[in-house]
Enzyme design. Structure first.
Site, short mmCIF file in Angstrom:
data_model
loop_
_atom_site.label_atom_id
_atom_site.label_comp_id
_atom_site.label_asym_id
_atom_site.label_seq_id
_atom_site.Cartn_x
_atom_site.Cartn_y
_atom_site.Cartn_z
N ASP A 1 1.29 -1.49 -0.02
CA ASP A 1 -0.09 -0.17 -0.26
C ASP A 1 1.36 0.80 -0.39
O ASP A 1 2.33 1.22 0.26
CB ASP A 1 -1.20 -0.43 1.68
CG ASP A 1 -0.24 -0.15 2.61
OD1 ASP A 1 0.80 -0.46 2.66
OD2 ASP A 1 -0.74 -0.59 3.47
N ASP B 1 1.46 5.21 1.82
CA ASP B 1 1.00 6.00 2.47
C ASP B 1 1.74 7.47 2.83
O ASP B 1 2.88 7.63 2.01
CB ASP B 1 1.32 5.43 3.87
CG ASP B 1 0.58 3.62 4.57
OD1 ASP B 1 -0.08 4.35 4.02
OD2 ASP B 1 1.70 3.16 4.99
N ASP C 1 9.07 3.59 14.09
CA ASP C 1 9.70 2.17 14.25
C ASP C 1 10.92 2.44 13.78
O ASP C 1 11.52 2.29 14.77
CB ASP C 1 8.50 1.53 13.99
CG ASP C 1 7.95 1.00 12.55
OD1 ASP C 1 8.37 1.38 11.84
OD2 ASP C 1 7.34 -0.17 12.92
P1 ATP Z 1 3.42 -3.27 5.20
O1 ATP Z 1 4.13 -3.36 4.56
O2 ATP Z 1 3.71 -4.46 6.22
O3 ATP Z 1 2.47 -2.24 4.84
P2 ATP Z 1 4.76 -0.80 6.37
O4 ATP Z 1 6.17 -0.18 7.16
O5 ATP Z 1 4.51 0.80 5.06
O6 ATP Z 1 4.97 -2.33 5.77
P3 ATP Z 1 2.20 -0.18 8.00
O7 ATP Z 1 1.44 -0.31 9.18
O8 ATP Z 1 1.73 -0.06 6.75
O9 ATP Z 1 3.45 -1.00 7.53
O10 ATP Z 1 2.69 0.95 8.99
C1 ATP Z 1 3.18 2.16 7.50
C2 ATP Z 1 4.61 2.92 8.62
O11 ATP Z 1 3.75 3.94 9.73
C3 ATP Z 1 5.81 2.70 8.94
O12 ATP Z 1 6.58 2.31 7.52
C4 ATP Z 1 6.14 2.99 10.06
O13 ATP Z 1 6.98 3.93 9.59
C5 ATP Z 1 4.77 3.45 10.95
N1 ATP Z 1 4.81 3.04 12.05
C6 ATP Z 1 3.81 1.48 11.56
N2 ATP Z 1 3.26 0.96 12.26
C7 ATP Z 1 4.13 2.28 13.49
C8 ATP Z 1 4.64 1.71 15.15
N3 ATP Z 1 3.80 1.05 15.79
N4 ATP Z 1 5.14 2.45 15.68
C9 ATP Z 1 5.99 3.70 14.84
N5 ATP Z 1 5.54 4.00 13.79
C10 ATP Z 1 4.63 2.44 13.06
MG MG Z 2 2.22 0.33 4.81
#
Ligand code: ATP
Ligand code: MG
Length: 456
Positions: free
Chosen positions: A82, A84, A158
């Site tokens: 996705d 963001d 994170d």
């Molecule tokens: P995915 O490929 O699973 O979507 P992602 O890193 O994009 O991985 P998301 O859950 O979509 O994961 O979260 C988007 C962003 O938000 C992360 O890349 C990170 O920067 C931030 N984030 C998400 N969860 C947390 C958390 N628990 N603490 C701090 N930052 C977070």
């Molecule tokens: Mg994501």
């Protein structure tokens, strides 16, 4: 996958940062900025919906960046799940700008901009939790809803590899936390003091292991060291959130390897304590084999773009606790089917305290389990009726899995494999010939039927 060395070779000399710089970098340090010619992300790889949102914000005079997993995945040559977006516009301003958008979230408001089935998540920059931090006695954040700057937004994320920004204004990449260097070295590193960051939000431990499983990178030493020590903090996470996370862990195409990681770092027992208790104590190998095979099949199905259902996954994860309880009840003279039903109900009731699997899934999980015993009882019309059951296919697949794992159901499985492809006449013959087999169901009281009489 693109070669990371190739992507970053140009950068290495240009933006050399010592390790000490990385470790001590604070929010006052200048970011590493990588101009468009020096990185590989092109607009062609970005979803047109995300581009619409980015340009919409930019044209309205706001800052707009792609951030998080999509930037990371694009740099690693993966297709993002996705996209963001982060911006300095407030949630209300974002909402006003996009007709098909809605404000979501309580703790921190986000905006979902909808394009049919696709959603682009847009978040206003957040301040670090210290700015207006409310933590409980374990160090867990209970409230953080203060908007911040791009820089602050980066530091509160994170992992360093998740804190890279793609600027729609000039297509550059912005890195405050050393994420580019970590990507280059294949490292997953939590930003800031590791213990504090895990205590603030223990789900970060699950995310760390998920990214190892998904991306094949390694954990930085500190990021790794604290996981087994703090894993039991996951017990305090709401079961609904752990359900969402467990789907991401087990239904993202890397379940088999991720499961090994969860076990290795003492995280699995926090999520599935009943399974953990029987998985490693059992002398036979089949409970573990069944689970691993189920996870490998799930990964294969995802790879083949076939649908997967959480119900089947939970059926596999919890089968051994159910099977053992069922056998215990039978040993205590409870009849077969009530024994199984009771075992199913109890195991589910216990499990949802940790991982809140919604009822729409547990009902199907239970069907799959209860059908395992109905598949044994094939005389008269029974086999024909089971075949019509809406969950027959899932139950049959589950039976196959049990057979492959070494449970003594090979003959039964073969019978059902043959029965499905047999003609109507052959099916009748198969059922009738069961009369001599060891499977002898109790006589049915109602409606005695001529062909069925043979097997009774
Ligand atoms: P995915 O490929 O699973 O979507 P992602 O890193 O994009 O991985 P998301 O859950 O979509 O994961 O979260 C988007 C962003 O938000 C992360 O890349 C990170 O920067 C931030 N984030 C998400 N969860 C947390 C958390 N628990 N603490 C701090 N930052 C977070
Ligand atoms: Mg994501």
């Amino acid at each position: 996958m693109l070669s990371l060395n190739k992507i970053f070779s140009k950068l290495r000399n240009k933006h050399k940062r010592s390790d000490t710089d990385k470790q001590t970098a604070s929010s006052s340090a200048a970011p590493l900025i990588i101009q468009r010619p020096d990185h590989t992300i092109s607009r062609k790889q970005i979803s047109p919906h995300a581009l619409k949102v980015l340009y919409g914000l930019k044209d309205a005079g706001y800052e707009a960046y792609l951030v998080g997993g999509c930037v990371r995945d694009l740099l690693l040559g993966h297709e993002p799940k996705d996209f963001d977006v982060a911006t300095d516009a407030s949630p209300e301003q974002i909402h006003k700008l996009f007709r098909k958008s809605r404000l979501i979230g309580r703790r921190f408001k986000l905006v979902h901009v909808g394009f049919g089935k696709n959603i682009i998540e847009v978040a206003t920059f957040r301040a670090p939790p210290e700015a207006e931090q409310h933590v409980d006695e374990q160090g867990k954040i209970t409230r953080d809803n203060v908007f911040g700057t791009l820089e602050q937004d980066a530091w509160r994320r994170d992992f360093t590899i998740n804190a890279l920004y793609y600027n729609i204004r000039d297509f550059s990449l912005i890195d405050y936390t050393g994420g580019i260097a970590d990507l280059e070295q294949g490292k997953i590193r939590l930003i800031g003091d590791v213990e504090t960051r895990y205590r603030e939000d223990p789900v970060r431990m699950l995310r760390a292991l998920r990214f190892v499983g998904k991306l094949g990178l390694v954990l930085d030493e500190e990021t790794e060291r604290w996981i087994p020590k703090l894993a039991d903090l996951l017990k305090a996470i709401p079961a609904a959130r752990l359900f969402d996370e467990s789907l991401k862990l087990y239904l993202s195409g890397n379940a088999a390897v991720t499961h090994e990681l969860l076990c290795h770092y003492n995280v699995f027992p926090q999520l599935f304590p009943q399974t953990d208790a029987v998985l490693h104590t059992e002398q036979d190998h089949f409970p573990r084999t069944l689970l691993i095979k189920a996870l490998e099949n799930t990964d294969q199905r995802i790879d083949d773009d076939k649908p997967v259902t959480p119900a089947f996954l939970f059926a596999a994860l919890l089968w051994e606790p159910v099977r053992q309880r069922w056998q215990d009840y039978i040993a205590n003279k409870i009849p077969n089917i009530p024994a199984l039903q009771r075992a199913c109900a109890e195991v589910i009731a216990e499990q949802i305290k940790n991982v809140a699997v919604p009822k729409r899934f547990t009902l199907v999980t239970r069907d799959i389990w209860v059908l395992q015993t109905r598949l044994e009882q094939r005389s008269g019309k029974r086999a024909f009726r089971v075949l019509e059951h809406p969950k027959f296919r899932a139950a049959y697949d589950f039976l196959l899995l049990r057979a492959e794992s070494g449970e003594p159901v090979t003959e039964l499985t073969q019978w059902w494999t043959d029965f499905q492809v047999a003609s109507e006449q052959e099916r009748l013959t198969m059922v009738n010939s069961l009369a001599d087999s060891s499977v002898k169901p109790k006589p049915r009281r109602r409606r005695r039927r001529k062909p069925a009489a043979k097997s009774e």
